[in-house]
Scaffold this active site. Structure first.
Site, PDB file in Angstrom:
ATOM      1  N   LYS C  85       0.805  -1.108   0.076  1.00 40.98           N
ATOM      2  CA  LYS C  85      -0.079  -0.059   0.127  1.00 40.98           C
ATOM      3  C   LYS C  85       0.973   1.168   0.128  1.00 40.98           C
ATOM      4  CE  LYS C  85      -3.955   2.055   2.988  1.00 40.98           C
ATOM      5  NZ  LYS C  85      -4.559   1.928   4.055  1.00 40.98           N
ATOM      6  N   SER C 160      -9.423   1.977   3.281  1.00 42.12           N
ATOM      7  CA  SER C 160      -8.657   2.615   2.501  1.00 42.12           C
ATOM      8  C   SER C 160      -7.485   1.902   1.662  1.00 42.12           C
ATOM      9  CB  SER C 160      -7.756   3.614   3.182  1.00 42.12           C
ATOM     10  OG  SER C 160      -7.157   3.165   4.171  1.00 42.12           O
ATOM     11  N   SER C 184      -9.455  -0.691   7.382  1.00 42.70           N
ATOM     12  CA  SER C 184      -9.108  -0.528   5.892  1.00 42.70           C
ATOM     13  C   SER C 184      -8.431  -1.563   5.535  1.00 42.70           C
ATOM     14  CB  SER C 184      -8.130   0.759   6.136  1.00 42.70           C
ATOM     15  OG  SER C 184      -9.045   1.964   6.242  1.00 42.70           O
TER      16      SER C 184
END
Lengths: 484, 108, 494
Positions: C85, C160, C184
């Site tokens: 990420k 996210s 997330s």
């Protein structure tokens, strides 16, 4: 306008840089004088993703300082974030301690000149230093150096217990000396390892309520602090006399103009939004570890002063001079114990050694005359091997060469001659060369003894033992004078 | 507890966010709407529950000689403007002509 | 290596073949990039991948090949392509947190979790799309545009960690790192039909994870199956001296738990699964409820006892979360000032303007909103009523879990999300978006480990079931997940 009816109330906040090798929350070096930004890493640069880790030694030195100031060291204390924006504050917050500091409630005894007073210490807490902003290197720009960002500090906050500028000065000097003795900091205002912010207010004498205080910053010496306090107190008294109110401002001391000006930054815009630092757990101190620190504290100034006075039979003024600096005190003590003569050691240390240090032979580490060497020189004087005059010369040579006393004396032919035959020889020569003075001396004018001794000293190029020369002259005079 | 237009201006200032006047009212409503949901917390009895002191557990201590974390690329590679090894920024508007590290109130 | 082979090949198999010499890591990397192109994972397609460098990844694979010992000691993840990420620091590829304010920023240091993955032989092939600074539940708040769900391109991946979830779901990588602050990793895992794990707070080092809310942030792992997820978690878990909040607790061997499951008739015999009423409210989507019921039946058939429990403070989780997280974020994001790295608004007359313009131009609207909210709740006069109060209530929420686990429950089972993936652009009200975290945020607040595994489909869209365990009980949690996954089999993806 007289300020007589008012009383000055002063509290001082002192920031002290701790003498650790690395920073408070990262392993970067704290070395002074490195090229800009060389001693930085992700943590102290505030790079995204970096995290703080507490320096054990910083905690140790902070605890040591707090204990020595008589504070209660709390086994649990909490780091907090103080949030504000400044270009040399990389994270946009400073890691400090707020609600739960390392230590609270201590005292410092000061000598006001008119007796002793106790000044309270409100708290001692740990925090990190910010970087440096250089405003005058590039026009229209500010240059940021983060080498200093993250250096560990302790903040020592006093109670508003001081009542005169002089007391403030005494407090600072006493505090500085204690911290120097502890070895926790270089405590140099010139180098920035000690900084002072002053809070001062005025109130009518006898009044219990405190007046509105202002904060004065940017003093770069203890005497500047005293002058700034006088200035601000006078200004506040002036306002009060005119029926005006004192506004809670921050003022900056201007040493060149000897005045304090209100800082142009907006008041009330600084809400620091303190909250506990979520990247660090509470600082928990092991009680055994704290006890060990207590037991291993070095001797503090007041105890040392008492000990020197009694062990070496020195007067108060000499004791103060010798204990002003812990390294000087240790040097003196080494010499005194080696020679067994405290007075002689004191004179030499306060005299020649201090002069050598002042002449820029900087620190004790660089001093080329070791305590053992000085002790040897003092013993040689006592044993009559060198004269006082020769000894001073020998000391200079020792300082230059780093060689021991006996060696230097020998190499430069400065050993005193105590051999009676040689002395008698010189005396005879002198008396032959100076018949008039000799005749008068033997005739009874004892005041000419000094002159004749002087001639002998000159003839012997300073090597003759003046004490012995005097004795021999007296004997010669008696012999020559004959009966009657 | 209502967030006003002025409140938004004040907190935007604290957070160094330039918020246009047009946005102030909009943001005030948004924040009020969100905070409205938080009112429920005021009714919760937390008399026996102090907030936790910072992170769980107690903090690890690092040795003074642990050494610095190295950077894989030089500072110049990520710094917007560097000169002579310094990070360069426009001069502070409220800067006083004094030694650095002294007066820092208010800041940039 | 055939694309279809690669898309389904578990990480454990890739690593085994690479170690055995029957699969060249360079081939595995090539397959990953080929899949990435095929699925259009970049800007003009699914928008799952923000940054990648095939040359760099291939070079890393070559180095691995050379340094692997004769008996193939390349590590437990040898040759496995992984995605990271974009808020986790990597060397070589940018770390922008999907924000303009970090456009072009390449970190000079790497996150411990990434270093450990590399040490286990994994190859970093991509940095994935996300909600800016991890603030969001849909990956629509990215400065680089929304990510699209591989199961339905009109829908969100969740957030996210949407890019990472999508990359795993699309078969581009078998393993991806994500981060969690309120759910997330689990929420996008649920929306994308994959496994997502949030460990205990402090289990995995946060060093290198760009901080959003320090007391709630976790690095988590995403994979197509429980075994791979456990493998990845094993590689990255453990004490890190660079993170003061990292836990000094030994890491249990997670995968060892799985060996006996296949051969034991009632592998969950003696285990109690708690079902908290608060996670099954009246208005829970009936389709999701039915799938949860089916999963609970499966757990029963595995020998587990099912018990109703109460976590009474659950409804306070969102208000508490949305005070604490923005508060900490407002402080964590103060470092983005344009002075030392990242984007700077040039041509400003004063420093004050530089700060203001840099931050306003650099941050998106959700980030701006949360910084303002956070600044407000920490500000003088409001700190006690908001931040301090929220932290106290947080202790109550954590207390709910502690009580239940101390009372003989081994794991909890709940739906992961109240809905399946919604459409891009569908939810515009911030608070409604925040409510996506309603079942996941509690675990972040309490610090307990939690994971989502696929338990079925509703109208073709993936549904996730969540398991929550006590602090540092990941091994038990993985065990239950593995058994449930095996029991559900293909049903989980239908």
């Amino acid at each position: 306008m007289s300020t007589d009816k008012y009383e000055m109330v002063v509290g001082l906040e002192v920031h002290v840089q701790l003498k650790t090798r690395s920073k408070a929350f990262c392993g970067c070096s704290t070395d002074f004088g490195a090229a800009p930004n060389v001693n930085t890493c992700p943590v102290c640069l505030g790079l995204p993703g970096a995290l703080p880790v507490v320096n054990e030694q910083a905690v140790m030195l902070a605890a040591r300082a707090a204990i020595s100031l008589g504070c209660t060291v709390h086994p649990t204390s909490v780091f907090a974030r103080k949030n504000y924006f400044y270009p040399d504050l990389p994270k946009g917050y400073q890691i400090t301690q707020f609600d739960e500091p390392l230590a609270t409630g201590g005292t410092v005894m000061i000598d006001t000149g008119a007796g002793e007073r106790t000044i309270g210490i409100t708290r001692v807490h740990m925090e990190e230093d910010a970087g440096k902003s250089v405003h005058d290197r590039f026009p229209g720009e500010t240059a940021i150096d983060l080498n200093r960002a993250g250096v560990p500090l302790i903040e020592i906050v006093s109670e508003p217990d001081m009542r005169t500028a002089r007391e403030a000065g005494a407090y600072l000097r006493t505090l500085r000396q204690i911290l120097q003795y502890l070895g926790v900091s270089d405590v140099s205002m010139e180098q920035g390892s000690l900084r002072v912010d002053a809070n001062v207010s005025a109130r009518l004498k006898g009044e219990e309520a405190l007046g509105t205080k202002t904060e004065v910053k940017n003093m770069n010496s203890f005497s500047a602090v005293e002058r700034a306090l006088e200035f601000e107190f006078t200004r506040q008294c002036g306002l009060l006399e005119r029926g005006e109110t004192v506004v809670q401002h921050t003022l900056l001391w201007d040493a060149s103009k000897n005045e304090a000006r209100v800082s142009r930054t907006k008041e009330g815009s600084n809400d620091y939004r303190y909250f506990p630092e979520p990247d660090l757990g509470p600082l928990v101190l092991d009680p055994d570890w704290l006890s060990m620190i207590k037991l291993s504290l070095p001797e503090l100034p007041d105890k040392r002063r008492a000990r020197f006075a009694s062990d070496f039979s020195l007067d108060a003024e000499d004791v103060d001079k010798l204990t002003a600096d812990s390294e000087l005190a240790e040097y003196f003590e080494a010499v005194a114990r080696a020679t067994g003569d405290g007075k002689a050691a004191a004179n030499w240390v306060m005299g020649e050694v201090q002069a050598l240090l002042n002449a820029g032979k900087g620190t004790f580490d660089e001093l080329s005359v070791r305590p053992a060497d000085l002790a040897q020189l003092i013993s040689m004087i006592r044993d009559g091997l060198v004269s006082h005059a020769a000894a001073k010369r020998i000391f200079s040579l020792m300082a230059e060469s780093g060689k021991p006393a006996a060696q230097v004396a020998h190499e430069h032919g400065l050993l005193q001659v105590g051999d009676d035959a040689a002395l008698a020889g010189w005396i005879s020569e002198v008396m032959t060369e100076h018949p008039e003075e000799s005749r008068r001396y033997i005739g009874g004018e004892r005041k000419l003894q000094g002159v004749l001794v002087g001639f002998v000293m000159k003839k012997s190029a300073g090597k003759a033992d003046p004490k012995r020369v005097n004795q021999l002259l007296v004997a010669r005079a008696e012999a020559d004078a004959g009966p009657g | 507890m209502g967030v006003t237009h002025d409140d938004v201006r004040h907190i935007a200032e604290l957070a160094r966010l330039s918020v246009g006047t047009a946005r102030l009212d909009e943001l005030a409503s948004e924040l009020n709407a969100i905070l409205g949901h938080m009112d429920v917390l005021g009714k919760v009895d937390t008399s026996g529950t102090p907030p936790p002191a910072a992170a769980p557990g107690c903090t690890h201590l690092r040795s003074d000689s642990s050494g610095p974390i190295p950077l894989a690329v030089p500072r110049e590679s990520f710094a917007p403007i560097m000169r002579d090894g310094f990070f360069i920024v426009p001069r502070l508007a409220t800067h006083e002509e004094l030694s650095s590290g002294g007066a820092r109130e208010g800041g940039a | 290596m055939k694309q279809t082979d690669f898309a389904d090949m578990p990480a454990s198999v890739i690593a085994a073949r690479v170690a055995a010499g029957s699969l060249d890591p360079v081939q595995a990397v090539a397959a990953s990039f080929a899949m990435s192109r095929e699925k259009k994972s970049g800007r003009d397609g699914l928008n799952l991948v923000l940054w990648s460098d095939e040359k760099l990844a291939t070079a890393d694979a070559s180095v691995l090949k050379e340094t692997m010992g004769p008996r193939g000691e390349g590590g437990s993840l040898a040759g496995v392509p992984v995605a990271v990420k974009d808020n986790i620091a990597t060397l070589g590829l940018p770390t922008t947190c999907a924000s303009r304010i970090l456009a072009g920023y390449v970190s000079p240091f790497e996150a411990t979790a990434v270093t450990r993955l590399r040490a286990a032989g994994a190859i970093v092939v991509a940095k994935t799309n996300m909600d800016e600074f991890a603030m969001g539940s849909s990956t629509e708040n990215s400065a680089y545009g929304p990510a699209r769900n591989p199961h339905d391109l009109r829908r969100v991946t969740g957030g996210s960690s949407g890019g990472s979830a999508g990359a795993v779901a699309a078969g581009i990588v078998p393993i991806a790192l994500g981060s969690e602050t309120g759910g997330s990793v689990r929420q996008p895992a649920s929306f994308c039909g994959i496994v997502g794990v949030k460990p205990t707070y402090g289990r995995v080092s946060r060093y290198g994870l760009v901080a959003f809310a320090s007391s709630l942030d976790h690095i988590g792992v995403m994979a197509r199956n429980v075994d791979d997820a456990a493998l990845a978690m094993q590689a990255i878990a453990g004490l890190d001296p660079r993170d003061s909040t990292s836990a000094d607790v030994p890491v249990a061997p997670y995968c060892e738990e799985f060996v006996s499951i296949a051969t034991t008739p009632s592998p969950l015999e003696g285990l109690t699964v708690g079902v908290p009423a608060e996670y099954f409210p009246e208005m829970l989507d009936p389709g999701i409820r039915a799938l949860c019921d089916r999963a609970l039946d499966a757990l029963r058939s595995l020998g587990a006892k099912i018990r109703k429990v109460a976590l009474p403070h659950t409804s306070l989780a969102i208000p508490v979360y949305y005070i604490i997280a923005p508060a900490e974020a407002s402080s964590n994001l103060a470092r983005f000032d344009g002075v030392r790295y990242g984007r700077r608004e040039s041509g400003t007359a004063s420093l004050r303007e530089m700060f203001g313009d840099t931050r306003s131009e650099g941050f998106g609207p959700e980030v701006t909103r949360r910084i303002l909210l956070g600044t407000y709740v920490l500000s003088a006069g409001y700190y006690d009523a908001y931040y301090r109060k929220a932290q106290s209530v947080r202790t109550l929420i954590a207390g709910d879990f502690a009580r239940v686990f101390a009372g003989g429950v081994d794991v909890l089972f709940t739906p992961t999300t109240p809905s399946t993936a919604f459409s891009i652009g569908q939810i515009t009200d911030p608070y409604e978006m925040y409510m996506s975290d309603i079942f996941t945020a509690t675990a972040n607040l309490a610090g307990v480990p939690a994971m989502s595994i696929p338990i079925g489909r509703e109208s073709g869209l993936p549904v996730g079931g969540q398991l929550i365990a006590g602090h540092f009980a990941e091994a038990a949690m993985f065990r239950v997940a593995y058994a449930l996954e095996a029991a559900l089999g293909g049903q989980a993806h239908q």
